[in-house]
Each structure stands twice: as C-alpha cells, then as structure tokens.
Design an enzyme around this catalytic site. Structure first.
Site, PDB file in Angstrom:
ATOM      1  N   ASP A  49       0.836  -1.202   0.000  1.00  0.00           N
ATOM      2  CA  ASP A  49       0.000   0.000   0.000  1.00  0.00           C
ATOM      3  C   ASP A  49       0.867   1.246   0.000  1.00  0.00           C
ATOM      4  OD1 ASP A  49      -2.873   1.124   0.676  1.00  0.00           O
ATOM      5  OD2 ASP A  49      -1.456   2.197   1.959  1.00  0.00           O
ATOM      6  N   TYR A  54       2.707   9.846   0.073  1.00  0.00           N
ATOM      7  CA  TYR A  54       3.821   9.298   0.859  1.00  0.00           C
ATOM      8  C   TYR A  54       5.189   9.630   0.262  1.00  0.00           C
ATOM      9  CZ  TYR A  54       0.033   6.389   2.777  1.00  0.00           C
ATOM     10  OH  TYR A  54      -1.136   5.922   3.318  1.00  0.00           O
ATOM     11  N   LYS A  79      -2.871   5.891  -4.223  1.00  0.00           N
ATOM     12  CA  LYS A  79      -4.016   6.771  -3.933  1.00  0.00           C
ATOM     13  C   LYS A  79      -3.775   8.148  -4.520  1.00  0.00           C
ATOM     14  CE  LYS A  79      -3.913   4.531   0.582  1.00  0.00           C
ATOM     15  NZ  LYS A  79      -2.508   4.478   1.037  1.00  0.00           N
ATOM     16  N   HIS A 112      -7.836   9.314  -1.734  1.00  0.00           N
ATOM     17  CA  HIS A 112      -7.225   9.287  -0.393  1.00  0.00           C
ATOM     18  C   HIS A 112      -8.136   9.848   0.702  1.00  0.00           C
ATOM     19  CE1 HIS A 112      -2.925   9.011   1.402  1.00  0.00           C
ATOM     20  NE2 HIS A 112      -3.831   8.716   2.321  1.00  0.00           N
ATOM     21  N   ASN A 142     -11.309   6.656   3.923  1.00  0.00           N
ATOM     22  CA  ASN A 142     -11.789   7.655   4.880  1.00  0.00           C
ATOM     23  C   ASN A 142     -13.185   8.167   4.548  1.00  0.00           C
ATOM     24  OD1 ASN A 142      -9.247   7.707   6.362  1.00  0.00           O
ATOM     25  ND2 ASN A 142      -8.410   8.603   4.504  1.00  0.00           N
ATOM     26  N   TRP A 189      -6.511   0.839   8.068  1.00  0.00           N
ATOM     27  CA  TRP A 189      -5.206   1.514   8.181  1.00  0.00           C
ATOM     28  C   TRP A 189      -4.897   1.829   9.641  1.00  0.00           C
ATOM     29  CZ3 TRP A 189      -4.921   6.507  10.077  1.00  0.00           C
ATOM     30  CH2 TRP A 189      -5.887   7.464   9.747  1.00  0.00           C
ATOM     31  N   SER A 190      -3.604   2.039   9.926  1.00  0.00           N
ATOM     32  CA  SER A 190      -3.121   2.111  11.317  1.00  0.00           C
ATOM     33  C   SER A 190      -3.732   0.979  12.149  1.00  0.00           C
ATOM     34  CB  SER A 190      -3.416   3.471  11.960  1.00  0.00           C
ATOM     35  OG  SER A 190      -2.605   4.470  11.374  1.00  0.00           O
ATOM     36  N   PRO A 191      -3.612  -0.244  11.666  1.00  0.00           N
ATOM     37  CA  PRO A 191      -4.254  -1.366  12.363  1.00  0.00           C
ATOM     38  C   PRO A 191      -3.698  -1.585  13.763  1.00  0.00           C
ATOM     39  CG  PRO A 191      -2.717  -2.180  10.700  1.00  0.00           C
ATOM     40  CD  PRO A 191      -2.844  -0.698  10.476  1.00  0.00           C
ATOM     41  N   SER A 233       5.821  -1.795   8.829  1.00  0.00           N
ATOM     42  CA  SER A 233       7.015  -1.884   9.658  1.00  0.00           C
ATOM     43  C   SER A 233       8.233  -1.810   8.767  1.00  0.00           C
ATOM     44  CB  SER A 233       7.044  -3.172  10.479  1.00  0.00           C
ATOM     45  OG  SER A 233       8.272  -3.210  11.189  1.00  0.00           O
ATOM     46  N   ILE A 239       8.306  -7.372  10.766  1.00  0.00           N
ATOM     47  CA  ILE A 239       7.650  -7.771   9.509  1.00  0.00           C
ATOM     48  C   ILE A 239       7.331  -9.269   9.583  1.00  0.00           C
ATOM     49  CG2 ILE A 239       8.047  -8.073   7.021  1.00  0.00           C
ATOM     50  CD1 ILE A 239       9.740  -5.431   7.178  1.00  0.00           C
ATOM     51  N   ASN A 242       4.583  -9.914  12.344  1.00  0.00           N
ATOM     52  CA  ASN A 242       3.230  -9.551  11.893  1.00  0.00           C
ATOM     53  C   ASN A 242       2.654 -10.571  10.917  1.00  0.00           C
ATOM     54  OD1 ASN A 242       3.566  -7.276  13.448  1.00  0.00           O
ATOM     55  ND2 ASN A 242       3.879  -5.877  11.741  1.00  0.00           N
TER      56      ASN A 242
HETATM   57  P1  NAP Z   1       0.446   0.969  11.920  1.00  0.00           P
HETATM   58  O1  NAP Z   1       0.684  -0.008  10.853  1.00  0.00           O
HETATM   59  O2  NAP Z   1      -0.688   0.788  12.853  1.00  0.00           O
HETATM   60  O3  NAP Z   1       1.747   1.140  12.819  1.00  0.00           O
HETATM   61  C1  NAP Z   1       3.016   1.332  12.284  1.00  0.00           C
HETATM   62  C2  NAP Z   1       3.983   1.507  13.460  1.00  0.00           C
HETATM   63  O4  NAP Z   1       3.959   0.331  14.273  1.00  0.00           O
HETATM   64  C3  NAP Z   1       5.409   1.726  13.032  1.00  0.00           C
HETATM   65  O5  NAP Z   1       5.951   2.679  13.914  1.00  0.00           O
HETATM   66  C4  NAP Z   1       6.071   0.357  13.244  1.00  0.00           C
HETATM   67  O6  NAP Z   1       7.406   0.524  13.635  1.00  0.00           O
HETATM   68  C5  NAP Z   1       5.259  -0.204  14.394  1.00  0.00           C
HETATM   69  N1  NAP Z   1       5.126  -1.671  14.358  1.00  0.00           N
HETATM   70  C6  NAP Z   1       4.787  -2.444  13.301  1.00  0.00           C
HETATM   71  N2  NAP Z   1       4.725  -3.742  13.650  1.00  0.00           N
HETATM   72  C7  NAP Z   1       5.044  -3.782  14.972  1.00  0.00           C
HETATM   73  C8  NAP Z   1       5.174  -4.843  15.910  1.00  0.00           C
HETATM   74  N3  NAP Z   1       4.968  -6.106  15.563  1.00  0.00           N
HETATM   75  N4  NAP Z   1       5.513  -4.524  17.178  1.00  0.00           N
HETATM   76  C9  NAP Z   1       5.731  -3.232  17.552  1.00  0.00           C
HETATM   77  N5  NAP Z   1       5.622  -2.193  16.708  1.00  0.00           N
HETATM   78  C10 NAP Z   1       5.286  -2.467  15.424  1.00  0.00           C
HETATM   79  O7  NAP Z   1       0.286   2.463  11.327  1.00  0.00           O
HETATM   80  P2  NAP Z   1       0.342   3.161   9.919  1.00  0.00           P
HETATM   81  O8  NAP Z   1       1.674   3.027   9.270  1.00  0.00           O
HETATM   82  O9  NAP Z   1      -0.194   4.514  10.145  1.00  0.00           O
HETATM   83  O10 NAP Z   1      -0.766   2.379   9.049  1.00  0.00           O
HETATM   84  C11 NAP Z   1      -0.462   1.282   8.208  1.00  0.00           C
HETATM   85  C12 NAP Z   1      -0.539   1.682   6.745  1.00  0.00           C
HETATM   86  O11 NAP Z   1      -1.850   2.164   6.424  1.00  0.00           O
HETATM   87  C13 NAP Z   1       0.357   2.864   6.362  1.00  0.00           C
HETATM   88  O12 NAP Z   1       1.708   2.530   6.296  1.00  0.00           O
HETATM   89  C14 NAP Z   1      -0.273   3.272   5.057  1.00  0.00           C
HETATM   90  O13 NAP Z   1       0.133   2.402   4.018  1.00  0.00           O
HETATM   91  C15 NAP Z   1      -1.751   3.119   5.382  1.00  0.00           C
HETATM   92  N6  NAP Z   1      -2.413   4.375   5.844  1.00  0.00           N
HETATM   93  C16 NAP Z   1      -3.453   4.884   5.101  1.00  0.00           C
HETATM   94  C17 NAP Z   1      -4.075   6.051   5.490  1.00  0.00           C
HETATM   95  C18 NAP Z   1      -5.201   6.603   4.665  1.00  0.00           C
HETATM   96  O14 NAP Z   1      -5.638   7.746   4.907  1.00  0.00           O
HETATM   97  N7  NAP Z   1      -5.714   5.870   3.702  1.00  0.00           N
HETATM   98  C19 NAP Z   1      -3.669   6.731   6.645  1.00  0.00           C
HETATM   99  C20 NAP Z   1      -2.619   6.199   7.383  1.00  0.00           C
HETATM  100  C21 NAP Z   1      -2.014   5.007   6.998  1.00  0.00           C
HETATM  101  P3  NAP Z   1       8.688   0.208  12.707  1.00  0.00           P
HETATM  102  O15 NAP Z   1       8.383   0.604  11.306  1.00  0.00           O
HETATM  103  O16 NAP Z   1       9.760   1.045  13.324  1.00  0.00           O
HETATM  104  O17 NAP Z   1       8.973  -1.268  12.846  1.00  0.00           O
END
Ligand code: NAP
Length: 280
Positions: A49, A54, A79, A112, A142, A189-191, A233, A239, A242
């Site tokens: 994604d 980005y 997006k 987006h 969103n 997202w931000s799971p 990550s 990685i 997960n």
């Molecule tokens: P996320 O996946 O919830 O969290 C990412 C964070 O968690 C990073 O700091 C990562 O650290 C850490 N992490 C990952 N796996 C972990 C684990 N097993 N243990 C501990 N920490 C862990 O947040 P996100 O990046 O915001 O969301 C995921 C994706 O959704 C984005 O990358 C993007 O592609 C998409 N997104 C879309 C929108 C939208 O508006 N459509 C908005 C936000 C995000 P490290 O990288 O340092 O390992």
C-alpha cells in the site's frame, strides 16, 4: 514456522486481494524500503500500500523492479493525493504514479480523502481509469456513510474498497456494518494504532495468554473480522512477527474484550472535518 495468511478477500468485481498486506507510510529512503520490502516479500507479503502523498512511489517502483517477483505476483495500491484531486489533475497524477511505480497498471486505485468540492470529478476520473483497465479495482479511503450516499448520486461505479482507520480504540461499528451490507471491502489503516497497542496492559495480558505479541493479537482480531489489514514496519523482525498470525484463533470472548477497548480515538484526522475544509 507457519507463514503469513494466504487468505484472499474477493472484492465486489471478483478481484482477489491478500488479507494481510504491507503499509509503506513514512518509508521514504531507498535503503529502508529495499530492506523492508525484500524482507516482506521473502516472508510471503504480496500486497503493498502506497500513496502519492507518501512520496515513495519512485523508490518502491525501483525496489519492485529489482525484486525477481513478476508484476502479476504483486498487488500494488496507490491513492490520489488531495492536492491532485479533480478530473484532469487525477488523470495526470495517475500517469505519474504509473511512471514512478514502473508499471502500466495498479491493482487498486483509491481516493485518499473525501473532499467536498472535488470528489465527484475525482471519482469520474477514477472510473475512467478503471474502464480503461489501468486499475484492476477502485475505491476510496476515509469515507463515512454520508460520503458514500452523496457519491452515489453521481457515480456509475460503486467503490469496491473503503480504507479506513480501524484498531481496538476505534472500531467504527456502524460504518463497518454499513460497508458489509453494501459489499464494500473494509481495509484497516493504522491497524496497530501506530504501535500503541504494544504498550496497552490489557492487550499485553491477552498476548501472554496466547503466547503472542500484542501486535499479533490485534492483527488476528482484524483478520477474524474479515478486514484487509496493512500494518507498516521497517523492521525485519516485526515484519516477520506480523506475518505469523495464521496458526491461532481468538475466542469470541477475547474478540469482544478487544472490541470493548473502543473509545472513538483517532490517530488521524476526522474525515468529516477534512471533507468540510477541503483538505487538512
Ligand atoms: P500501523 O501499521 O498501525 O503502525 C506502524 C507503526 O507500528 C510503526 O511505527 C512500526 O514501527 C510499528 N510496528 C509495526 N509492527 C510492529 C510490531 N509487531 N511490534 C511493535 N511495533 C510495530 O500504522 P500506519 O503506518 O499509520 O498504518 C499502516 C498503513 O496504512 C500505512 O503505512 C499506510 O500504508 C496506510 N495508511 C493509510 C491512510 C489513509 O488515509 N488511507 C492513513 C494512514 C495510513 P517500525 O516501522 O519502526 O517497525
């Protein structure tokens, strides 16, 4: 070692997408992207994604090109950025995404954010891209129910995906009920609530019970609800961690326990505010 979930979710048009994908927000350096994506591919991830916002499409394009996997073994989502919304600007920005990603199609193209003045025209352009078979599936991010209802007054094609913020502190029950009813796939997202689940004592306790990490428990919770999930990550060990969520099952009581953590907490902006302001 059991590998990543092989489960595919079928979108409304019959296209399959891996239920566990990989987020790339904030991965903006070539070396970091190379290490993360090569490691992800090695451990079974196939769906990636990204977004124009980005600033990493060019880097990802290079990394995908260097990887021995063929294009049709990958599922690439991008997006349209808010400042590129509108009919002509979306078409032009999409061409740039294809150039940067070094591909002649994407698997999923998303709007987006919903923006009040441009979203009808943007969606028209996205429909055209789909009809020209340069995106295998199309959708939005969103969107609240009200945004779908408004879009439907002018759309010819219903979005196939809604990518929204979902994690234990924001479960979005009524929206997800609506999306299920409308056969719109839910992508979270931000799971991991940007990693904060790892410090939550209630999730740490649950993780101990299953001998897993809190992140694995939360990803499993997403998967059991049928969501597509895209944790990000840049750390190879995480990685892999997960991806190891296929060999255990959360009980109904534990699913409910995680649901009970909902507090309507957003890590990102409220889509209604972005819609009204026509941007951030
Ligand atoms: P996320 O996946 O919830 O969290 C990412 C964070 O968690 C990073 O700091 C990562 O650290 C850490 N992490 C990952 N796996 C972990 C684990 N097993 N243990 C501990 N920490 C862990 O947040 P996100 O990046 O915001 O969301 C995921 C994706 O959704 C984005 O990358 C993007 O592609 C998409 N997104 C879309 C929108 C939208 O508006 N459509 C908005 C936000 C995000 P490290 O990288 O340092 O390992």
């Amino acid at each position: 070692m059991l590998s990543l979930t092989k489960q595919n979710i079928l979108l409304a048009n019959g296209i399959g997408i891996a239920q566990l994908g990989f987020g790339t927000y904030k991965i903006t350096e070539y070396e970091v992207a190379k290490q993360a994506i090569d490691s992800a591919i090695e451990h079974g991830y196939r769906a990636f994604d990204t977004a124009q916002l980005y600033g990493n499409e060019k880097i990802l394009g290079r990394v995908f090109q260097e990887n021995p996997l063929k294009r049709d073994e990958l599922f690439i989502t991008t997006k349209i950025a808010n400042d590129k919304q509108g009919y002509d600007t979306t078409l032009t920005a999409f061409e740039q995404s294809l150039t940067d990603l070094q591909t002649d199609y994407v698997d999923l193209f998303l709007m987006h954010w919903p923006l009040k003045t441009t979203f009808f025209q943007t969606w028209k352009a996205i429909e055209r891209i789909y009809e020209e078979k340069r995106a295998r599936a199309i959708g939005v991010c969103n969107f609240h129910q009200t945004h779908f209802e408004l879009l439907s007054t002018q759309a010819n094609i219903k979005p196939m995906v809604n990518q929204i913020e979902i994690h234990p502190y924001l479960i979005q029950q009524s929206l997800t009920d609506y999306l299920r009813h409308e056969d719109i796939a839910i992508q979270a997202w931000s799971p991991l609530a940007r990693s904060s689940v790892n410090e939550d004592p209630r999730l740490i306790k649950l993780a101990k019970k299953y001998q897993r990490s809190p992140a694995q428990i939360v990803l499993r919770w997403h998967i059991q609800q049928g969501y597509i999930v895209i944790p990000k990550s840049a750390t190879p060990a995480r990685i892999i961690e997960n991806s190891l969520i296929d060999d255990f099952q959360l009980t109904a009581d534990d699913m409910n326990l995680i649901n009970s953590l909902d507090e309507g907490f957003r890590t990102g902006p409220d889509p209604d505010v972005v819609f009204e302001k026509d941007g951030f």
